[in-house]
Design an enzyme around this catalytic site. Structure first.
Site, PDB file in Angstrom:
ATOM      1  N   ARG A  55      57.093 -28.572 -48.983  1.00  0.00           N
ATOM      2  CA  ARG A  55      57.257 -27.479 -50.147  1.00  0.00           C
ATOM      3  C   ARG A  55      57.489 -26.107 -49.301  1.00  0.00           C
ATOM      4  O   ARG A  55      57.117 -25.910 -48.171  1.00  0.00           O
ATOM      5  CB  ARG A  55      56.217 -27.375 -51.097  1.00  0.00           C
ATOM      6  N   LYS A  87      50.349 -24.342 -49.428  1.00  0.00           N
ATOM      7  CA  LYS A  87      49.261 -25.001 -49.002  1.00  0.00           C
ATOM      8  C   LYS A  87      48.251 -24.038 -48.132  1.00  0.00           C
ATOM      9  O   LYS A  87      48.681 -23.083 -47.695  1.00  0.00           O
ATOM     10  CB  LYS A  87      49.185 -26.216 -48.473  1.00  0.00           C
ATOM     11  N   TYR A 143      47.923 -21.690 -52.452  1.00  0.00           N
ATOM     12  CA  TYR A 143      46.745 -22.364 -52.799  1.00  0.00           C
ATOM     13  C   TYR A 143      45.808 -22.284 -51.670  1.00  0.00           C
ATOM     14  O   TYR A 143      45.778 -22.531 -50.594  1.00  0.00           O
ATOM     15  CB  TYR A 143      47.068 -23.852 -52.872  1.00  0.00           C
ATOM     16  N   HIS A 202      41.881 -23.559 -52.527  1.00  0.00           N
ATOM     17  CA  HIS A 202      40.718 -24.590 -52.521  1.00  0.00           C
ATOM     18  C   HIS A 202      39.859 -24.343 -51.505  1.00  0.00           C
ATOM     19  O   HIS A 202      39.039 -25.489 -50.744  1.00  0.00           O
ATOM     20  CB  HIS A 202      41.473 -25.928 -52.403  1.00  0.00           C
ATOM     21  N   GLU A 212      45.047 -21.226 -57.365  1.00  0.00           N
ATOM     22  CA  GLU A 212      44.382 -22.007 -58.447  1.00  0.00           C
ATOM     23  C   GLU A 212      43.341 -21.480 -59.338  1.00  0.00           C
ATOM     24  O   GLU A 212      42.619 -21.816 -60.254  1.00  0.00           O
ATOM     25  CB  GLU A 212      43.551 -23.149 -57.704  1.00  0.00           C
ATOM     26  N   ASP A 244      41.559 -32.172 -54.016  1.00  0.00           N
ATOM     27  CA  ASP A 244      41.733 -31.017 -53.240  1.00  0.00           C
ATOM     28  C   ASP A 244      40.489 -30.236 -53.586  1.00  0.00           C
ATOM     29  O   ASP A 244      40.273 -29.068 -52.761  1.00  0.00           O
ATOM     30  CB  ASP A 244      42.983 -30.100 -53.986  1.00  0.00           C
TER      31      ASP A 244
END
Length: 372
Positions: A15, A75, A94, A96, A118, A270
């Site tokens: 991505r 990510k 993101y 996490h 998120e 995740d």
């Protein structure tokens, strides 16, 4: 503002943070965009498409981080990327952080501002930047679960929808949020017997209205989780506590009592995973066995369908990128409480309560942090 998008370097991640349409919109609003060479190749977008949209092409990640103030990724940053971050950078991706203390320490030490997709919220209490990937992961979970149930993959050799004269497989979905709802939709579409377990009666009522008698809804108790998991052919873990580590709803003892060849798919991995026996896997090696039970716990599930995932993600993130670039980071955060909810790290401090609690670190309220 100077905006940079590096090529993702996490394993099996194709991505990309910005697509050419997003670049064109940002350039139209007066911002400069620098994209690392080859960043879009994994989804079939050549560098020339970015050039035509108005972006500059950098030979490597070093040049992107050196030139940009706002870094837009997909990510969480890998160690090499964290080393490139400094106090002048704002990272939008993101993160996490709850199950990843090493990353959290790295971001804190860098002095950067880190906003997590998120934990950004909306007026309805939803998570608009997590939603598109939850939709993808939820739908994919049934696809990969069905594959894992095949005998050659270690499963018991069961077809989800059965055939005339042979019962359909039982699919149990833990969590009735966006991921769980999309999993249920696909599972019902292939005519499996589907049960959704959730602790919210309101959400169970909504699911009942949406799907009717095709879907069984169950209020979450320890007894209910155990009973339905032990009866299941496929269990989907779709539990989310925003910013925090996922609760471990399925114990190792329960896994040991499941039918041999049953499958667990942990969408929550995740955030640490909701099965006690879960550990992160990759697309290259997605599964492993524990007590004869197949575990699928790929930490970037939507990365398996990167083109669909990238465009879905850009549709959701672009308005926030425009706000950060157009107003400046501090003003954009101050004027939008939902974007402010995404602030996880700012100038060496953790600014999200659930993240701080999960990691055992000191916490500074986000509004106070940016005001200071």
């Amino acid at each position: 503002m100077r905006i940079g998008t590096p090529k993702e370097i996490k394993i099996d991640e194709n991505r990309v943070g910005l697509v050419p349409a997003s670049v064109r919109e940002l350039v139209h609003h007066g911002h400069s965009v620098l994209v690392e060479a080859g960043a879009g190749l994994g989804i079939g977008i050549a560098d020339d498409a970015y050039r035509q949209a108005g972006a500059g092409i950098a030979p490597g990640a070093d040049e992107v981080f050196a030139a940009a103030d706002l870094i837009v990724k997909v990510k969480e940053p890998q160690p090499a990327e964290i080393a490139r971050l400094g106090a002048r950078h704002t990272l939008f991706a993101y993160l996490h952080l709850a199950p990843d203390p090493a990353q959290a320490r790295g971001l804190v030490a860098s002095g950067c501002t880190a906003i997590a997709y998120e934990t950004v919220t909306d007026d309805r209490g939803g998570l608009p930047l997590l939603a598109p990937m939850s939709e993808v992961a939820g739908r994919m979970s049934i696809q990969v679960g069905a594959h894992c149930l095949e005998k050659r993959q270690g499963g018991q050799g069961v077809l989800l929808g059965g055939v005339p004269g042979v019962p359909a497989a039982k699919v149990v979905i833990l969590g009735g949020g966006i991921a769980g709802t999309n999993a249920a939709r696909v599972a019902m579409g292939v005519e499996a017997a589907v049960v959704v377990v959730d602790k919210s009666l309101r959400r169970l009522y909504e699911l009942d209205l949406q799907f009717g008698s095709k879907l069984a809804t169950v209020f979450s108790t320890r007894e209910a989780v155990e009973r339905h998991v032990l009866e299941a052919d496929l269990v989907i873990g779709a539990v989310l506590v925003p910013g925090a580590a996922a609760p471990r709803l399925v114990t190792a003892a329960m896994v040991g009592r499941m039918r041999q060849g049953s499958v667990l798919v942990d969408i929550s991995i995740d955030q640490g995973g909701c099965f006690e026996t879960s550990r992160p896997t990759t697309h290259e090696h997605p599964t492993y066995l524990v007590d004869g039970i197949v575990h699928y716990a790929v930490a970037n599930m939507p990365g398996a369908v990167p083109r669909t995932s990238t465009f879905a993600l850009n549709n959701a993130t672009l308005p926030f990128v425009l706000a950060l670039a157009g107003k400046g980071v501090t003003r954009a955060l101050a004027e939008d409480r939902h974007l402010l909810a995404g602030l996880n790290v700012h100038r060496g401090r953790i600014t999200h309560a659930a993240v701080a609690e999960a990691l055992g670190l000191d916490y500074v309220e986000a509004a106070r942090a940016i005001a200071a």
